[in-house]
Scaffold this active site. Sequence first.
Site, PDB file in Angstrom:
ATOM      1  N   LYS A  80      27.148  -9.640 -11.216  1.00 23.21           N
ATOM      2  CA  LYS A  80      25.838  -9.646 -10.571  1.00 23.21           C
ATOM      3  C   LYS A  80      25.205 -10.999 -10.841  1.00 23.21           C
ATOM      4  O   LYS A  80      25.559 -11.662 -11.820  1.00 23.21           O
ATOM      5  CB  LYS A  80      24.963  -8.547 -11.199  1.00 23.21           C
ATOM      6  CG  LYS A  80      23.880  -8.044 -10.306  1.00 23.21           C
ATOM      7  CD  LYS A  80      24.385  -6.948  -9.386  1.00 23.21           C
ATOM      8  CE  LYS A  80      23.301  -6.389  -8.511  1.00 23.21           C
ATOM      9  NZ  LYS A  80      23.771  -5.260  -7.716  1.00 23.21           N
ATOM     10  N   GLY A 182      13.176   9.558   1.700  1.00 22.72           N
ATOM     11  CA  GLY A 182      13.268   8.145   2.091  1.00 22.72           C
ATOM     12  C   GLY A 182      14.128   7.925   3.312  1.00 22.72           C
ATOM     13  O   GLY A 182      15.353   7.923   3.215  1.00 22.72           O
ATOM     14  N   GLY A 184      14.652   5.150   5.163  1.00 24.50           N
ATOM     15  CA  GLY A 184      14.705   3.707   5.404  1.00 24.50           C
ATOM     16  C   GLY A 184      16.052   3.389   6.023  1.00 24.50           C
ATOM     17  O   GLY A 184      16.569   4.143   6.854  1.00 24.50           O
ATOM     18  N   HIS A 185      16.664   2.286   5.577  1.00 26.84           N
ATOM     19  CA  HIS A 185      17.941   1.869   6.169  1.00 26.84           C
ATOM     20  C   HIS A 185      19.003   2.951   6.037  1.00 26.84           C
ATOM     21  O   HIS A 185      19.518   3.466   7.020  1.00 26.84           O
ATOM     22  CB  HIS A 185      18.437   0.585   5.489  1.00 26.84           C
ATOM     23  CG  HIS A 185      17.713  -0.622   5.952  1.00 26.84           C
ATOM     24  ND1 HIS A 185      16.682  -1.187   5.247  1.00 26.84           N
ATOM     25  CD2 HIS A 185      17.862  -1.370   7.065  1.00 26.84           C
ATOM     26  CE1 HIS A 185      16.226  -2.225   5.918  1.00 26.84           C
ATOM     27  NE2 HIS A 185      16.931  -2.360   7.022  1.00 26.84           N
TER      28      HIS A 185
HETATM   29  P1  NAD Z   1      14.956   0.921   2.289  1.00 27.69           P
HETATM   30  O1  NAD Z   1      13.898   0.142   1.589  1.00 27.69           O
HETATM   31  O2  NAD Z   1      15.366   0.498   3.661  1.00 27.69           O
HETATM   32  O3  NAD Z   1      14.551   2.473   2.384  1.00 27.69           O
HETATM   33  C1  NAD Z   1      13.860   3.157   1.392  1.00 27.69           C
HETATM   34  C2  NAD Z   1      12.848   4.058   2.091  1.00 27.69           C
HETATM   35  O4  NAD Z   1      12.276   4.910   1.110  1.00 27.69           O
HETATM   36  C3  NAD Z   1      11.713   3.301   2.779  1.00 27.69           C
HETATM   37  O5  NAD Z   1      11.550   3.759   4.100  1.00 27.69           O
HETATM   38  C4  NAD Z   1      10.494   3.624   1.899  1.00 27.69           C
HETATM   39  O6  NAD Z   1       9.294   3.672   2.648  1.00 27.69           O
HETATM   40  C5  NAD Z   1      10.876   4.971   1.341  1.00 27.69           C
HETATM   41  N1  NAD Z   1      10.237   5.339   0.062  1.00 27.69           N
HETATM   42  C6  NAD Z   1       9.976   4.560  -1.004  1.00 27.69           C
HETATM   43  N2  NAD Z   1       9.440   5.292  -1.994  1.00 27.69           N
HETATM   44  C7  NAD Z   1       9.388   6.559  -1.552  1.00 27.69           C
HETATM   45  C8  NAD Z   1       8.936   7.782  -2.117  1.00 27.69           C
HETATM   46  N3  NAD Z   1       8.439   7.841  -3.355  1.00 27.69           N
HETATM   47  N4  NAD Z   1       9.042   8.901  -1.370  1.00 27.69           N
HETATM   48  C9  NAD Z   1       9.546   8.860  -0.118  1.00 27.69           C
HETATM   49  N5  NAD Z   1       9.979   7.734   0.465  1.00 27.69           N
HETATM   50  C10 NAD Z   1       9.900   6.598  -0.235  1.00 27.69           C
HETATM   51  O7  NAD Z   1      16.219   0.913   1.307  1.00 27.69           O
HETATM   52  P2  NAD Z   1      17.730   1.315   1.660  1.00 27.69           P
HETATM   53  O8  NAD Z   1      18.521   0.074   1.917  1.00 27.69           O
HETATM   54  O9  NAD Z   1      17.748   2.416   2.650  1.00 27.69           O
HETATM   55  O10 NAD Z   1      18.215   1.861   0.241  1.00 27.69           O
HETATM   56  C11 NAD Z   1      17.762   3.105  -0.260  1.00 27.69           C
HETATM   57  C12 NAD Z   1      18.325   3.315  -1.664  1.00 27.69           C
HETATM   58  O11 NAD Z   1      19.745   3.314  -1.608  1.00 27.69           O
HETATM   59  C13 NAD Z   1      17.951   2.226  -2.668  1.00 27.69           C
HETATM   60  O12 NAD Z   1      17.827   2.816  -3.942  1.00 27.69           O
HETATM   61  C14 NAD Z   1      19.151   1.305  -2.649  1.00 27.69           C
HETATM   62  O13 NAD Z   1      19.290   0.602  -3.868  1.00 27.69           O
HETATM   63  C15 NAD Z   1      20.279   2.316  -2.468  1.00 27.69           C
HETATM   64  N6  NAD Z   1      21.487   1.767  -1.872  1.00 27.69           N
HETATM   65  C16 NAD Z   1      21.446   1.183  -0.644  1.00 27.69           C
HETATM   66  C17 NAD Z   1      22.627   0.693  -0.075  1.00 27.69           C
HETATM   67  C18 NAD Z   1      22.622   0.078   1.312  1.00 27.69           C
HETATM   68  O14 NAD Z   1      23.706  -0.038   1.911  1.00 27.69           O
HETATM   69  N7  NAD Z   1      21.472  -0.299   1.858  1.00 27.69           N
HETATM   70  C19 NAD Z   1      23.838   0.804  -0.768  1.00 27.69           C
HETATM   71  C20 NAD Z   1      23.856   1.430  -2.032  1.00 27.69           C
HETATM   72  C21 NAD Z   1      22.665   1.906  -2.568  1.00 27.69           C
END
Ligand code: NAD
Length: 353
Positions: A80, A182, A184-185
């Site tokens: 990292k 959540g 999000g992505h």
């Molecule tokens: P993101 O920021 O796109 O989505 C997170 C979503 O959660 C957002 O829409 C945000 O508004 C919402 N949120 C935040 N706090 C909240 C709460 N208390 N209650 C409800 N909703 C809440 O992030 P992402 O890329 O979708 O990643 C989500 C999680 O998955 C993170 O922990 C990230 O580390 C993990 N992750 C992501 C990937 C990836 O490919 N993007 C891979 C491995 C792990």
Amino acid sequence: MEIFGALSRLGFGELVFGHDQETGLRAIAAVHSTRLGPAIGGCRLRGYATETDAIEDVTRLGQAMTYKAALARLPHGGGKAVVLAPQTLLSGDRSQLFMAFGRFVDRLGGRYITTEDSGTSATDMDAIRATTRHVLGTSPQKGGAGDPSPFTAIGVRRGIEAIAHSLFGKSDLRGLHVALQGVGHVGTYLARELHQAGARLTITDVLPSQRAEIARELSAQAVAPEEILQIDCDIVAPCALGGAITEDLVGKLRCKAIAGAANNQLATPAVGRALQARGIFYAPDYAINAGGLIHVAEEYSGYNKERALQKTDRIYDTILGIIERSKKEKLPPEIIANRMADEIIAAGPVKPA
Ligand code: NAD
């Protein structure tokens, strides 16, 4: 801070410091292990209260990457990097900073391969690509494989299918009730995957417009963020921030399993033991959310979407293996996952057939 003591406890490796006078770059790369192949792991950009905080963060995350890559059967070790956000970042040229970071990564000679992480983007990876080839996750225009989120979601869906099969005796997800925190992505892609597979969804997001939009699209029920983890359902899928499952929450949960994409879902190790005592299965985060890493790592050997999908598909078997061993050895799933990763690392690199 006793740096060598900390490195020894985590089983390192190398800790390398990079500094560039011109751009103000202050970067740390933690190369935890190269036993299974070049170390892979994202580069974070953030402010740290102290340099000790940055070292603690990067070393802990680097070690976790070794476990994640091993359990995903990738030919990679874990590492990292962190870039300590300079004061001038907002006014300065971000690409110059990341080009300097690329030169730093290049000096590591391929022992560490960097990629996107919190605070960095595909555009930053493009800047890094100008000064080193040891970077993945660039934009598709620069040869990158694009957003890893859909692959992370596919892997989580496969993990949920393994749980449905092994714990609920179901051959598919029809009628399974998932409460998703959540959208999000990853959460949005996961919600679509689960909906398509016939699951019933209750969703939330702190952004009201986001949860309303996804609920409408998928005929899901939307609830307030504070309700989601205590919904009476089959599976809770945390896809927001880490630390969502606290000791206080365990007694209030009304699900049978926890399986989501978020990193570091358990607030403390004691939460894992409490979940086991309540008979709630927890799919270890780094085992079930490895689809994105698998996708990005594929770029290293020449991107092949089919191969990335096949490897992501194996998350089903990994979760199944964790469930079976957890039952047999009467240990929490996250301890079993660590043991499985340790065994894979100890066995050494897989020889090409
Ligand atoms: P993101 O920021 O796109 O989505 C997170 C979503 O959660 C957002 O829409 C945000 O508004 C919402 N949120 C935040 N706090 C909240 C709460 N208390 N209650 C409800 N909703 C809440 O992030 P992402 O890329 O979708 O990643 C989500 C999680 O998955 C993170 O922990 C990230 O580390 C993990 N992750 C992501 C990937 C990836 O490919 N993007 C891979 C491995 C792990």
